[in-house]
Every structure is written in C-alpha cells, then in structure tokens.
Write a protein that holds these residues in place. Structure first.
Motif, PDB file in Angstrom:
ATOM      1  N   TYR A  33       0.854  -1.183   0.000  1.00 26.29           N
ATOM      2  CA  TYR A  33       0.000   0.000   0.000  1.00 26.29           C
ATOM      3  C   TYR A  33       0.890   1.233   0.000  1.00 26.29           C
ATOM      4  CZ  TYR A  33      -3.638  -3.243   1.485  1.00 26.29           C
ATOM      5  OH  TYR A  33      -4.522  -4.289   1.555  1.00 26.29           O
ATOM      6  N   PHE A  35       0.666   5.575   0.599  1.00 19.36           N
ATOM      7  CA  PHE A  35      -0.157   6.603   1.225  1.00 19.36           C
ATOM      8  C   PHE A  35       0.501   7.966   1.051  1.00 19.36           C
ATOM      9  CE2 PHE A  35      -2.552   3.530   3.834  1.00 19.36           C
ATOM     10  CZ  PHE A  35      -1.670   2.459   3.864  1.00 19.36           C
ATOM     11  N   MET A  95       3.585   0.666   2.922  1.00 12.63           N
ATOM     12  CA  MET A  95       3.346  -0.430   3.855  1.00 12.63           C
ATOM     13  C   MET A  95       3.199  -1.707   3.055  1.00 12.63           C
ATOM     14  SD  MET A  95       0.351  -1.201   6.617  1.00 12.63           S
ATOM     15  CE  MET A  95      -0.560  -2.240   5.496  1.00 12.63           C
ATOM     16  N   ARG A  97       2.064  -5.432   2.194  1.00 15.24           N
ATOM     17  CA  ARG A  97       0.879  -6.207   2.497  1.00 15.24           C
ATOM     18  C   ARG A  97       1.331  -7.618   2.829  1.00 15.24           C
ATOM     19  NH1 ARG A  97      -4.698  -6.610  -0.960  1.00 15.24           N
ATOM     20  NH2 ARG A  97      -5.699  -8.193   0.315  1.00 15.24           N
ATOM     21  N   THR A 101       2.921  -7.759   9.850  1.00 10.55           N
ATOM     22  CA  THR A 101       3.659  -6.492   9.917  1.00 10.55           C
ATOM     23  C   THR A 101       2.794  -5.377   9.370  1.00 10.55           C
ATOM     24  OG1 THR A 101       5.669  -5.286   9.327  1.00 10.55           O
ATOM     25  CG2 THR A 101       4.839  -6.836   7.704  1.00 10.55           C
ATOM     26  N   TYR A 102       2.726  -4.322  10.119  1.00  5.11           N
ATOM     27  CA  TYR A 102       1.935  -3.168   9.702  1.00  5.11           C
ATOM     28  C   TYR A 102       2.746  -1.904   9.893  1.00  5.11           C
ATOM     29  CZ  TYR A 102      -1.643  -6.653   9.641  1.00  5.11           C
ATOM     30  OH  TYR A 102      -2.361  -7.775   9.363  1.00  5.11           O
ATOM     31  N   LYS A 103       4.000  -2.011   9.567  1.00  4.33           N
ATOM     32  CA  LYS A 103       4.911  -0.902   9.737  1.00  4.33           C
ATOM     33  C   LYS A 103       4.864  -0.008   8.506  1.00  4.33           C
ATOM     34  CE  LYS A 103       9.259  -1.957   9.458  1.00  4.33           C
ATOM     35  NZ  LYS A 103      10.583  -2.481   9.870  1.00  4.33           N
ATOM     36  N   TYR A 104       4.685   1.278   8.741  1.00  8.17           N
ATOM     37  CA  TYR A 104       4.746   2.263   7.670  1.00  8.17           C
ATOM     38  C   TYR A 104       6.198   2.744   7.539  1.00  8.17           C
ATOM     39  CZ  TYR A 104      -0.331   3.165   7.316  1.00  8.17           C
ATOM     40  OH  TYR A 104      -1.680   3.070   7.096  1.00  8.17           O
ATOM     41  N   PHE A 106       8.120   5.923   5.996  1.00  5.75           N
ATOM     42  CA  PHE A 106       7.847   7.269   5.521  1.00  5.75           C
ATOM     43  C   PHE A 106       9.049   7.862   4.786  1.00  5.75           C
ATOM     44  CE2 PHE A 106       3.795   8.537   7.380  1.00  5.75           C
ATOM     45  CZ  PHE A 106       3.612   7.586   8.373  1.00  5.75           C
TER      46      PHE A 106
ATOM     47  N   TYR B  33       0.422   2.270  17.584  1.00  4.32           N
ATOM     48  CA  TYR B  33       1.779   2.407  17.068  1.00  4.32           C
ATOM     49  C   TYR B  33       2.477   3.581  17.750  1.00  4.32           C
ATOM     50  CZ  TYR B  33      -0.770   0.218  13.150  1.00  4.32           C
ATOM     51  OH  TYR B  33      -1.581  -0.585  12.371  1.00  4.32           O
ATOM     52  N   TYR B  35       5.770   6.108  16.870  1.00  3.38           N
ATOM     53  CA  TYR B  35       6.750   6.571  15.905  1.00  3.38           C
ATOM     54  C   TYR B  35       7.546   7.702  16.539  1.00  3.38           C
ATOM     55  CZ  TYR B  35       4.664   4.078  11.939  1.00  3.38           C
ATOM     56  OH  TYR B  35       4.210   3.108  11.086  1.00  3.38           O
ATOM     57  N   GLY B  42      10.918  12.210   8.235  1.00  2.00           N
ATOM     58  CA  GLY B  42       9.611  11.592   8.373  1.00  2.00           C
ATOM     59  C   GLY B  42       9.565  10.736   9.624  1.00  2.00           C
ATOM     60  N   PRO B  43       8.392  10.348  10.041  1.00  2.00           N
ATOM     61  CA  PRO B  43       8.274   9.498  11.227  1.00  2.00           C
ATOM     62  C   PRO B  43       9.000   8.168  11.041  1.00  2.00           C
ATOM     63  CG  PRO B  43       6.144  10.427  10.626  1.00  2.00           C
ATOM     64  CD  PRO B  43       7.080  10.725   9.500  1.00  2.00           C
ATOM     65  N   PHE B  45       9.341   4.296  12.565  1.00  2.00           N
ATOM     66  CA  PHE B  45       8.613   3.297  13.341  1.00  2.00           C
ATOM     67  C   PHE B  45       9.414   2.867  14.565  1.00  2.00           C
ATOM     68  CE2 PHE B  45       5.859  -0.238  14.109  1.00  2.00           C
ATOM     69  CZ  PHE B  45       6.679  -1.295  14.476  1.00  2.00           C
ATOM     70  N   TYR B  48       4.712  -1.518  17.633  1.00  2.00           N
ATOM     71  CA  TYR B  48       3.272  -1.531  17.538  1.00  2.00           C
ATOM     72  C   TYR B  48       2.673  -2.671  18.347  1.00  2.00           C
ATOM     73  CZ  TYR B  48       1.350  -5.157  14.373  1.00  2.00           C
ATOM     74  OH  TYR B  48       0.870  -6.319  13.815  1.00  2.00           O
ATOM     75  N   GLU B  56       5.782  -5.998  17.294  1.00  2.00           N
ATOM     76  CA  GLU B  56       6.969  -5.659  16.537  1.00  2.00           C
ATOM     77  C   GLU B  56       7.684  -4.496  17.188  1.00  2.00           C
ATOM     78  OE1 GLU B  56       6.249  -5.277  12.354  1.00  2.00           O
ATOM     79  OE2 GLU B  56       8.341  -4.838  11.864  1.00  2.00           O
TER      80      GLU B  56
END
Lengths: 116, 117
Positions: A33, A35, A95, A97, A101-104, A106, B33, B35, B42-43, B45, B48, B56
């Motif tokens: 994904y 964003f 991110m 899929r 793991t749902y780490k963004y 940036f 989460y 950050y 940027g942020p 990680f 979470y 994680e």
C-alpha cells in the motif's frame, strides 16, 4: 529493506493552481500500500489518499489524485485548485501487504506552501 | 470519537532523567503504534501493539525504551536515562484491524515533544 524517497524538500504554488509532489520507493514486494499523509503546522498527521498496489486505477479524493506507476516505483500526488489550507508537510508512506507487519515507512517529506 | 490523544504535549527534561508519555487511541482501535520524528525527517517506526501484545519492535528501540499497553487500551512509552539524542517528537497512532483490509489506515495523535537538556 524498503525505502521511500521524496526528492523535493520544499515547493510552493499559487492559490488555485495545480502542484505535483514526487515520491519514489524501492521494494521487492509485489503487494503493498502507498499513502500520502499531510502534516499541517499543528503537527497532527492526517491521511490524504491511499493506493493499493494491485489496483491499476489511480486513487482520487476530491482535489487530490495520484499517479501510480508500479513498474517505475513512482507515486506522485497531484493537488488541483490549491487552497491556503493545503499548506503543510506532505509525507509519502509505504506499507507492505504481509501478515504480521503493519509498519509504515515514511519519506522525509515535502514542505508545500500555498501562496495567496 | 475524540481522536488519538497524547500527553504531555511537551516535556523538557534533564539528561539522565526518565520520562513517560501516554497515548489514548481512538476507542475500538485494536492496533496502536509509536513513531519518532525529528526535525526534517519523516516518522520512524518504533513499535506496535495489537490489543495488549507488542508484536513488533524496531532496532531503533534501545533497551532504555519500553512501551506497554497493559489492557489493550491506552499505551505508555517510557524512556529511561534520557540522552540528548532522544530529543524528538513521539507520535502515537491507532487503527482498527480488519482481516479483509490489511492496509488499514492509521490515525495519528498530535505528538509529544521531548527536549533533553
């Protein structure tokens, strides 16, 4: 590892004009994904638009649209009819899929200033 | 829906002191989460949670950092023996997990600014 690059640290645009913010990313994943988030001077980040990599159609949200080029790993944001309230930092985010793991990830952001 | 709430919004502390930040996510959001964001970046990680389980952690999260979400609602981020390099904004975000929508949108709080002097 995934990386997100925003090569334009700052941009400005006249009110009512159109501006395009660039974003490129690097990944070996096929499903992911993308964003765009906006961070106004008040600092709270809000989602502008999102794109699912398996969808070929570019996402659109009112004045905001993206140009998603999967092969080129490019994900630019177009803001039409720019408004003073669009002044903010804009962050591109990735991110993958994959379950668990749902780490963004940036980018470093683009500071957009809309001029009256 | 009051959004993601963080406090304190600003904290100035002396090097070596411990600090704790609290995050209250949007009600019903099961993912939370943390950050970290420094000026011009940027942020990044940190960690979470899904409900109360910390699923994680980033390698950025040294042993001096610990995060908890004991009842699956609010979360705390504690930094022990603060260092000047810890100065940053700490952002909390939450989301609602939907199995059919793994690309869940996350909602950010306004952040907690930490200055270590």
């Amino acid at each position: 590892a995934q990386t997100v690059t925003q090569s334009q640290p700052e941009m400005s645009v006249q009110e009512a004009e159109t501006v395009t913010l660039s974003c490129t990313y690097d990944t070996s994943e096929n499903n992911y994904y993308l964003f765009w988030y906006k961070q106004p001077p008040s600092r709270q980040m809000i989602l502008v638009i999102r794109q699912e990599a398996y969808k070929q159609q570019n996402a659109t949200e009112n004045r905001f649209s993206v140009n998603f080029q999967k092969a080129a790993k490019s994900f630019s944001l177009k803001i039409s009819d720019s408004q003073l309230g669009d002044t903010a930092m804009y962050f591109c985010a990735f991110m993958k899929r994959a379950s668990g793991t749902y780490k963004y990830i940036f980018g470093t952001g683009t500071r957009l200033k809309v001029l009256a | 829906d009051t959004g993601v709430s963080q406090n304190p919004r600003h904290k100035i502390t002396k090097r070596g002191q411990n600090v704790t930040f609290r995050c209250d996510p949007i009600s019903e959001h099961n993912r939370l989460y943390w950050y970290r964001q420094t000026l011009g970046q940027g942020p990044e990680f940190l960690t979470y949670f899904q409900n109360e389980a910390q699923l994680e952690k980033s390698r950025l999260l040294s042993d001096r950092f610990s995060a908890e979400r004991p009842k699956g609602s609010f979360s705390t981020l504690e930094i022990q023996r603060t260092e000047q390099g810890d100065s940053a904004m700490y952002l909390c975000a939450s989301s609602l997990a939907r199995d059919k929508d793994p690309g869940n949108t996350i909602y950010f709080g306004e952040g907690s600014w930490l200055t270590v002097v």
